[in-house]
Design an enzyme around this catalytic site. Structure first.
Site, short mmCIF file in Angstrom:
data_model
loop_
_atom_site.label_atom_id
_atom_site.label_comp_id
_atom_site.label_asym_id
_atom_site.label_seq_id
_atom_site.Cartn_x
_atom_site.Cartn_y
_atom_site.Cartn_z
N ARG A 298 0.86 -1.20 0.00
CA ARG A 298 0.00 0.00 0.00
C ARG A 298 0.89 1.23 0.00
O ARG A 298 1.19 1.82 1.05
CB ARG A 298 -0.88 0.02 1.25
CG ARG A 298 -1.98 -1.02 1.28
CD ARG A 298 -2.85 -0.82 2.52
NE ARG A 298 -4.10 -1.55 2.48
CZ ARG A 298 -4.31 -2.74 3.06
NH1 ARG A 298 -3.34 -3.34 3.73
NH2 ARG A 298 -5.49 -3.31 2.98
N ARG A 337 1.14 -1.61 -5.38
CA ARG A 337 -0.11 -0.95 -5.76
C ARG A 337 0.17 0.54 -5.86
O ARG A 337 0.73 1.13 -4.93
CB ARG A 337 -1.18 -1.22 -4.71
CG ARG A 337 -2.48 -0.50 -5.05
CD ARG A 337 -3.60 -0.86 -4.11
NE ARG A 337 -3.48 -0.18 -2.84
CZ ARG A 337 -4.36 -0.31 -1.84
NH1 ARG A 337 -5.39 -1.13 -1.98
NH2 ARG A 337 -4.21 0.34 -0.71
N GLU A 438 -12.29 -4.37 -6.49
CA GLU A 438 -12.87 -3.92 -5.22
C GLU A 438 -14.11 -3.05 -5.43
O GLU A 438 -14.74 -2.61 -4.48
CB GLU A 438 -11.82 -3.20 -4.35
CG GLU A 438 -11.00 -2.17 -5.06
CD GLU A 438 -9.88 -1.59 -4.20
OE1 GLU A 438 -9.86 -1.79 -2.98
OE2 GLU A 438 -9.03 -0.89 -4.79
N ASN A 461 -12.17 -5.38 1.36
CA ASN A 461 -12.51 -4.29 2.28
C ASN A 461 -13.41 -3.27 1.60
O ASN A 461 -14.44 -2.88 2.12
CB ASN A 461 -11.24 -3.59 2.79
CG ASN A 461 -10.26 -4.56 3.39
OD1 ASN A 461 -10.63 -5.65 3.79
ND2 ASN A 461 -8.99 -4.20 3.43
N ASP A 462 -12.97 -2.83 0.42
CA ASP A 462 -13.81 -1.88 -0.31
C ASP A 462 -14.98 -2.57 -0.98
O ASP A 462 -16.07 -2.00 -1.07
CB ASP A 462 -12.97 -1.12 -1.35
CG ASP A 462 -12.26 0.06 -0.71
OD1 ASP A 462 -12.93 0.83 0.00
OD2 ASP A 462 -11.04 0.19 -0.89
N ARG A 472 -17.12 1.72 5.50
CA ARG A 472 -16.18 0.85 6.23
C ARG A 472 -15.61 1.50 7.49
O ARG A 472 -15.08 0.82 8.36
CB ARG A 472 -15.05 0.37 5.31
CG ARG A 472 -14.20 1.48 4.75
CD ARG A 472 -13.28 0.99 3.64
NE ARG A 472 -12.05 0.39 4.15
CZ ARG A 472 -11.04 0.01 3.39
NH1 ARG A 472 -11.12 0.11 2.07
NH2 ARG A 472 -9.96 -0.50 3.91
N CYS A 509 -6.59 -9.85 -1.24
CA CYS A 509 -5.72 -9.13 -0.30
C CYS A 509 -6.52 -8.34 0.73
O CYS A 509 -5.95 -7.67 1.57
CB CYS A 509 -4.76 -8.21 -1.05
SG CYS A 509 -5.60 -6.96 -2.02
C1 PEP Z 1 -9.35 -3.60 0.00
O1 PEP Z 1 -10.13 -2.67 -0.27
O2 PEP Z 1 -9.72 -4.75 0.31
C2 PEP Z 1 -7.89 -3.34 -0.03
C3 PEP Z 1 -7.03 -4.33 0.12
O3 PEP Z 1 -7.51 -2.06 -0.16
P1 PEP Z 1 -7.49 -1.02 1.08
O4 PEP Z 1 -7.89 -1.77 2.31
O5 PEP Z 1 -6.13 -0.46 1.15
O6 PEP Z 1 -8.52 -0.04 0.64
MG MG Z 2 -9.34 -0.86 -1.17
#
Ligand code: PEP
Ligand code: MG
Length: 588
Positions: A298, A337, A438, A461-462, A472, A509
């Site tokens: 990241r 990324r 995502e 996550n997104d 989130r 991820c």
């Molecule tokens: C996600 O969104 O799952 C991701 C890995 O990116 P981040 O958590 O950095 O937004």
């Molecule tokens: Mg993300």
């Protein structure tokens, strides 16, 4: 002894002394000064104003240089507020009249102004209120001799209690001395939560109001497994937790001793476990823990450093990437990324008021920001390409929604490649270009992306936030934020199936992979590449060695027949506990 329950976001337990960060991000202890100190207090205030003015002017110049005059102007406006004569008078008066400390005067005067602005209807005025708060925080940090990195250098081990911590504050915590942290705000999917697990310290967020009950120096226990904060614990509770901490340490030593061996299931399928990192130094932990490579770097955290005088240079990027690539060696890939800035991740040069968007997670975030600020993007791409001469790298674009976005980003990349070729700078010409899945649309349209994209990584996550329409980072809807929701699992399953059918590497991820309770499910859904927080690599690998793909497929089939996230979680916890036995401290 008082116990508070919050949201567990990073496992483990810690016992320690409380350090409180007040809700404005500053420690305000001294409120009044003696009469004979008044003059020196005023000159302290004036020096702080001068130094803050210099800092703002520097930011104005560097932001103008890097991203344009329209953003630089915002700092010009901050400077005008700071040097306003009426303001200076308003600040000095309570020090002379009421013996306020300079910090207390600044706090009072600026808060009053911000409140007035907030009460005036209209977003323009509330934006100005944000500006006022921003200047106040800078001034307070200056006065207390602390900048954003005040928590980067502590003189003793502490457990940090705060109203809220931003991802950038969290990423700058003193890793040797912050044993864990708890906050009133915050939620499971926030980037603050992700940084906590990267730092491998227990963290509990979203507790609600509790700071008023705590005092600096109090003893506290933080239980990141159960999401508990225990203030002033009794002797028996402390003893019990000390035992838990000792047991967790010895379990982690046992797992580490086996972490270098590959993760091959009992029926012979190799599962590759990569690491997610935010900071270059984590590549060492990935190496020690037996990572197959870096599945997600990241890189936006390069922009969130407290010590940054300006945005990172090409050399700053290059050095960070080279460090990681060299730690991984010639046989393990580093997936870089490109910066995922915006929303809750804003560099110091873009204070919250610079990029005011009504709904920042839906706004100019991530790849959209890269396409808007192309100079910043090109600088990063140059550095990544240069680092690719030192070891295998893959480039991954975040938050791609449409194929056009991917094509635009790729064409800038190709342009940068040409530039490097012309300059005779060596780089890997076959560097793979992939993307995060995502945004739900990208999974719906994955059959289009497979034609042009070299590899994928699913960001649950997104994906969870956008597919379930749940913020989130909002603790008010945290119970609705479930990456194990059947709808999310259907999307993940589809992405794995289509990518595999087209022979495109795919990993996950998002945080879903860092919870061992989900390992068997994901294997059963066809996943062979995991990308997880560095600290959990050993336990995930150990679990993979103890299962068969066949039983995982049975588990996945059962999961896909369930209707709710809570049924799924309950079932998976039960199945995982059967494998991991008593040392496993799953959330209850
Ligand atoms: C996600 O969104 O799952 C991701 C890995 O990116 P981040 O958590 O950095 O937004
Ligand atoms: Mg993300």
């Amino acid at each position: 002894m008082r116990t508070y329950r919050g949201i567990s976001v990073s496992n483990g337990a810690a016992i320690g002394e409380v350090l409180i960060l007040d809700n404005r991000g500053c420690r305000l202890s001294r409120r009044f000064v003696d009469q004979h100190e008044v003059d020196s207090e005023i000159s302290r205030l004036n020096s702080a104003i001068e130094a803050t003015g210099d800092q703002i002017a520097q930011d104005r110049d560097s932001v103008t240089r890097e991203i344009g005059e329209e953003y630089g102007h915002i700092f010009g406006a901050h400077l005008r507020i700071l040097t306003d004569k009426k303001l200076l008078h308003d600040l000095e008066e309570p020090i002379r009249q009421h013996n306020y400390s300079a910090e207390y005067a600044v706090s009072e005067v600026f808060d009053r102004q911000a409140d007035i602005l907030r009460r005036v209807a209209g977003t323009l005025y509330s934006e100005r209120a944000n500006d006022v708060v921003d200047i106040k925080v800078r001034l307070l940090r200056q006065l207390m001799g602390v900048r954003q990195n005040s928590l980067a250098h502590l003189d003793r081990p502490v457990i940090l209690l705060a109203a809220t911590l931003t991802p950038s504050e969290t990423s700058n915590l003193d890793r040797d001395n912050v044993l864990g942290f708890a906050t009133e705000e915050g939620a499971r999917g926030s980037h603050t939560a992700i940084v906590a697990s990267a730092l491998q310290i227990p963290a509990v967020l979203g507790i609600g109001h509790f700071l008023a009950d705590a005092q600096e120096g109090d003893q506290v226990i933080l239980d990141g497994d159960k999401g508990l904060l225990i203030l002033n614990p009794d002797a028996e509770t402390t003893r019990k937790y000390q035992e838990i901490i000792d047991r967790q340490k010895s379990e982690s030593r046992r797992l580490s001793s086996r972490s270098a061996a590959p993760a091959i299931t009992q029926d012979g399928t190799e599962i590759k476990v990569f690491g997610n990192i935010e900071f270059h130094y984590e590549s060492r932990i990935c190496d020690i823990n037996g990572a197959a490579g870096i599945g997600l770097y990241r890189t936006e955290f390069l922009y969130l450093g407290a010590d940054l005088a300006s945005l990172p240079t090409e050399e700053d990027h290059f050095e960070a990437y080279r460090t990681v690539v060299e730690a991984m060696g010639p046989d393990r890939v580093t997936t870089i990324r490109t910066f995922d800035l915006g929303a809750d991740k804003l560099p110091p040069g873009f204070s919250a008021s610079d990029v005011v968007e009504p709904n920042p997670f839906m706004g100019v975030r991530s790849i959209r920001l890269s396409l808007k600020f192309q100079d910043m993007f090109r600088k990063q791409l140059r550095a990544i390409l240069r680092a690719s001469a030192f070891g295998p790298i893959r480039i991954m674009f975040p938050l791609v929604s449409t194929i056009l976005e991917f094509r635009n980003a790729k064409s800038i990349f190709l342009d940068v490649c040409e530039e490097l070729d012309e300059a005779g700078i060596p780089f890997d010409h076959s560097i793979p270009i992939g993307m995060m899945l995502e945004v739900p649309a990208s999974i719906i349209m994955i059959h289009t992306f497979v034609r042009e994209v070299d590899f994928f990584s699913i960001g649950t996550n997104d994906l969870t936030q956008y597919a379930l329409a749940v913020d989130r980072g909002n603790k008010g809807v945290d119970s609705l934020y479930n990456s194990e929701d059947p709808a999310i699992l259907q999307l993940v399953h589809r992405a794995i199936q289509v990518a595999t059918m087209y022979d495109k590497p795919i990993s996950v991820c998002g945080q879903i992979t860092s919870d061992p309770n989900n390992t068997m499910l994901l294997i059963g859904l066809g996943l062979r590449h995991f990308s997880v927080a560095p600290g959990v690599i050993p336990i995930i690998k150990e679990l993979c060695r103890n299962v068969t793909v066949e039983e995982c497929e049975r588990i996945a089939k059962n999961v896909l027949s369930k209707d709710t996230a809570s049924d799924i979680r309950h079932y998976l916890r039960h199945e995982t506990a059967k494998k991991l036995g008593t040392g496993w401290t799953a959330e209850e």
